[in-house]
Design a protein around this motif. Structure first.
Motif, PDB file in Angstrom:
ATOM      1  N   GLY A   1      53.148  39.542  47.712  1.00  0.00           N
ATOM      2  CA  GLY A   1      53.282  39.562  49.165  1.00  0.00           C
ATOM      3  C   GLY A   1      52.842  38.225  49.727  1.00  0.00           C
ATOM      4  O   GLY A   1      51.980  37.554  49.177  1.00  0.00           O
ATOM      5  N   TYR A   2      53.434  37.821  50.794  1.00  0.00           N
ATOM      6  CA  TYR A   2      53.154  36.512  51.373  1.00  0.00           C
ATOM      7  C   TYR A   2      51.672  36.362  51.693  1.00  0.00           C
ATOM      8  O   TYR A   2      51.096  37.149  52.414  1.00  0.00           O
ATOM      9  CB  TYR A   2      53.993  36.281  52.631  1.00  0.00           C
ATOM     10  N   GLY A   3      51.060  35.341  51.131  1.00  0.00           N
ATOM     11  CA  GLY A   3      49.665  35.027  51.392  1.00  0.00           C
ATOM     12  C   GLY A   3      48.657  35.833  50.596  1.00  0.00           C
ATOM     13  O   GLY A   3      47.515  35.432  50.461  1.00  0.00           O
ATOM     14  N   LYS A   4      49.032  36.980  50.043  1.00  0.00           N
ATOM     15  CA  LYS A   4      48.089  37.831  49.325  1.00  0.00           C
ATOM     16  C   LYS A   4      47.729  37.266  47.951  1.00  0.00           C
ATOM     17  O   LYS A   4      46.708  37.634  47.394  1.00  0.00           O
ATOM     18  CB  LYS A   4      48.647  39.247  49.184  1.00  0.00           C
ATOM     19  N   HIS A   5      48.564  36.385  47.419  1.00  0.00           N
ATOM     20  CA  HIS A   5      48.282  35.792  46.114  1.00  0.00           C
ATOM     21  C   HIS A   5      47.034  34.918  46.148  1.00  0.00           C
ATOM     22  O   HIS A   5      46.478  34.613  45.121  1.00  0.00           O
ATOM     23  CB  HIS A   5      49.486  34.981  45.634  1.00  0.00           C
ATOM     24  N   CYS A   6      46.599  34.542  47.319  1.00  0.00           N
ATOM     25  CA  CYS A   6      45.433  33.662  47.440  1.00  0.00           C
ATOM     26  C   CYS A   6      44.122  34.409  47.643  1.00  0.00           C
ATOM     27  O   CYS A   6      43.066  33.827  47.529  1.00  0.00           O
ATOM     28  CB  CYS A   6      45.624  32.710  48.613  1.00  0.00           C
ATOM     29  N   GLN A   7      44.176  35.670  47.954  1.00  0.00           N
ATOM     30  CA  GLN A   7      42.986  36.382  48.398  1.00  0.00           C
ATOM     31  C   GLN A   7      42.090  36.890  47.273  1.00  0.00           C
ATOM     32  O   GLN A   7      40.903  37.057  47.473  1.00  0.00           O
ATOM     33  CB  GLN A   7      43.405  37.546  49.287  1.00  0.00           C
ATOM     34  N   ALA A   8      42.631  37.168  46.131  1.00  0.00           N
ATOM     35  CA  ALA A   8      41.826  37.722  45.033  1.00  0.00           C
ATOM     36  C   ALA A   8      41.946  36.826  43.800  1.00  0.00           C
ATOM     37  O   ALA A   8      42.981  36.209  43.582  1.00  0.00           O
ATOM     38  CB  ALA A   8      42.297  39.133  44.706  1.00  0.00           C
ATOM     39  N   PRO A   9      40.907  36.752  42.982  1.00  0.00           N
ATOM     40  CA  PRO A   9      40.984  35.936  41.770  1.00  0.00           C
ATOM     41  C   PRO A   9      41.941  36.537  40.742  1.00  0.00           C
ATOM     42  O   PRO A   9      42.220  37.733  40.756  1.00  0.00           O
ATOM     43  CB  PRO A   9      39.562  35.932  41.234  1.00  0.00           C
ATOM     44  N   PHE A  10      42.437  35.691  39.873  1.00  0.00           N
ATOM     45  CA  PHE A  10      43.339  36.111  38.801  1.00  0.00           C
ATOM     46  C   PHE A  10      42.590  36.484  37.525  1.00  0.00           C
ATOM     47  O   PHE A  10      43.199  36.671  36.485  1.00  0.00           O
ATOM     48  CB  PHE A  10      44.344  35.000  38.480  1.00  0.00           C
ATOM     49  N   ASP A  11      41.282  36.599  37.584  1.00  0.00           N
ATOM     50  CA  ASP A  11      40.457  36.848  36.397  1.00  0.00           C
ATOM     51  C   ASP A  11      40.914  38.057  35.577  1.00  0.00           C
ATOM     52  O   ASP A  11      40.841  38.042  34.357  1.00  0.00           O
ATOM     53  CB  ASP A  11      38.996  37.048  36.796  1.00  0.00           C
ATOM     54  N   ASN A  12      41.358  39.117  36.230  1.00  0.00           N
ATOM     55  CA  ASN A  12      41.752  40.336  35.530  1.00  0.00           C
ATOM     56  C   ASN A  12      43.264  40.534  35.457  1.00  0.00           C
ATOM     57  O   ASN A  12      43.720  41.608  35.091  1.00  0.00           O
ATOM     58  CB  ASN A  12      41.103  41.554  36.192  1.00  0.00           C
ATOM     59  N   GLU A  13      44.025  39.514  35.806  1.00  0.00           N
ATOM     60  CA  GLU A  13      45.486  39.588  35.742  1.00  0.00           C
ATOM     61  C   GLU A  13      45.949  39.275  34.327  1.00  0.00           C
ATOM     62  O   GLU A  13      45.237  38.629  33.545  1.00  0.00           O
ATOM     63  CB  GLU A  13      46.118  38.565  36.699  1.00  0.00           C
ATOM     64  N   TRP A  14      47.171  39.691  33.990  1.00  0.00           N
ATOM     65  CA  TRP A  14      47.790  39.256  32.745  1.00  0.00           C
ATOM     66  C   TRP A  14      48.054  37.772  32.892  1.00  0.00           C
ATOM     67  O   TRP A  14      48.526  37.301  33.925  1.00  0.00           O
ATOM     68  CB  TRP A  14      49.114  39.996  32.511  1.00  0.00           C
ATOM     69  N   PHE A  15      47.718  37.001  31.865  1.00  0.00           N
ATOM     70  CA  PHE A  15      47.911  35.546  31.873  1.00  0.00           C
ATOM     71  C   PHE A  15      48.328  35.134  30.473  1.00  0.00           C
ATOM     72  O   PHE A  15      47.704  35.554  29.492  1.00  0.00           O
ATOM     73  CB  PHE A  15      46.600  34.867  32.294  1.00  0.00           C
ATOM     74  N   ILE A  16      49.354  34.349  30.364  1.00  0.00           N
ATOM     75  CA  ILE A  16      49.895  33.989  29.058  1.00  0.00           C
ATOM     76  C   ILE A  16      48.848  33.311  28.176  1.00  0.00           C
ATOM     77  O   ILE A  16      48.836  33.493  26.960  1.00  0.00           O
ATOM     78  CB  ILE A  16      51.168  33.130  29.196  1.00  0.00           C
ATOM     79  N   GLY A  17      47.948  32.549  28.780  1.00  0.00           N
ATOM     80  CA  GLY A  17      46.895  31.903  28.004  1.00  0.00           C
ATOM     81  C   GLY A  17      45.998  32.898  27.290  1.00  0.00           C
ATOM     82  O   GLY A  17      45.559  32.660  26.161  1.00  0.00           O
TER      83      GLY A  17
END
Length: 100
Positions: free
Chosen positions: A44-60
């Motif tokens: 959603g617009y702007g929501k990508h900035c509000q929470a950290p990506f610490d628990n997201e799937w990440f290719i690394g």
């Protein structure tokens, strides 16, 4: 370029990403697609900035779990996850070597 790709694959076991396509007009949507596996618009617009990506799937994280050493090197100070004033990864370093 073919000789460079050959050298990286043979000498270092590099993994090329075949058929990687552009999904947006700049670094943020394209970076999110390949690195997080989501569309910029999934958040959603702007929501990508509000929470950290610490628990997201990440290719690394996938490569680290398989025993690879990982590197993320960006050519600008704020980076794809932090521009313009986004949280990005807050409590973890997403790769073994992280340079901006």
């Amino acid at each position: 370029m073919p000789r460079t790709v050959y050298y990286l694959r043979e000498k270092y076991g590099a993994v090329p990403f075949q058929y990687l396509n552009k999904v947006g007009m700049n670094s943020r949507p394209n970076g999110m697609a390949i690195l997080l596996g989501k569309s910029y618009f999934d958040y959603g617009y702007g929501k990508h900035c509000q929470a950290p990506f610490d628990n997201e799937w990440f290719i690394g994280f996938e490569y680290q779990e398989r025993g690879y050493k990982t590197l993320m090197s960006e050519d600008w100070a704020l980076g794809v996850f932090n521009y313009p004033n986004c949280v990005g990864f807050k409590n973890i370093t997403p790769t073994d070597h992280y340079m901006r």
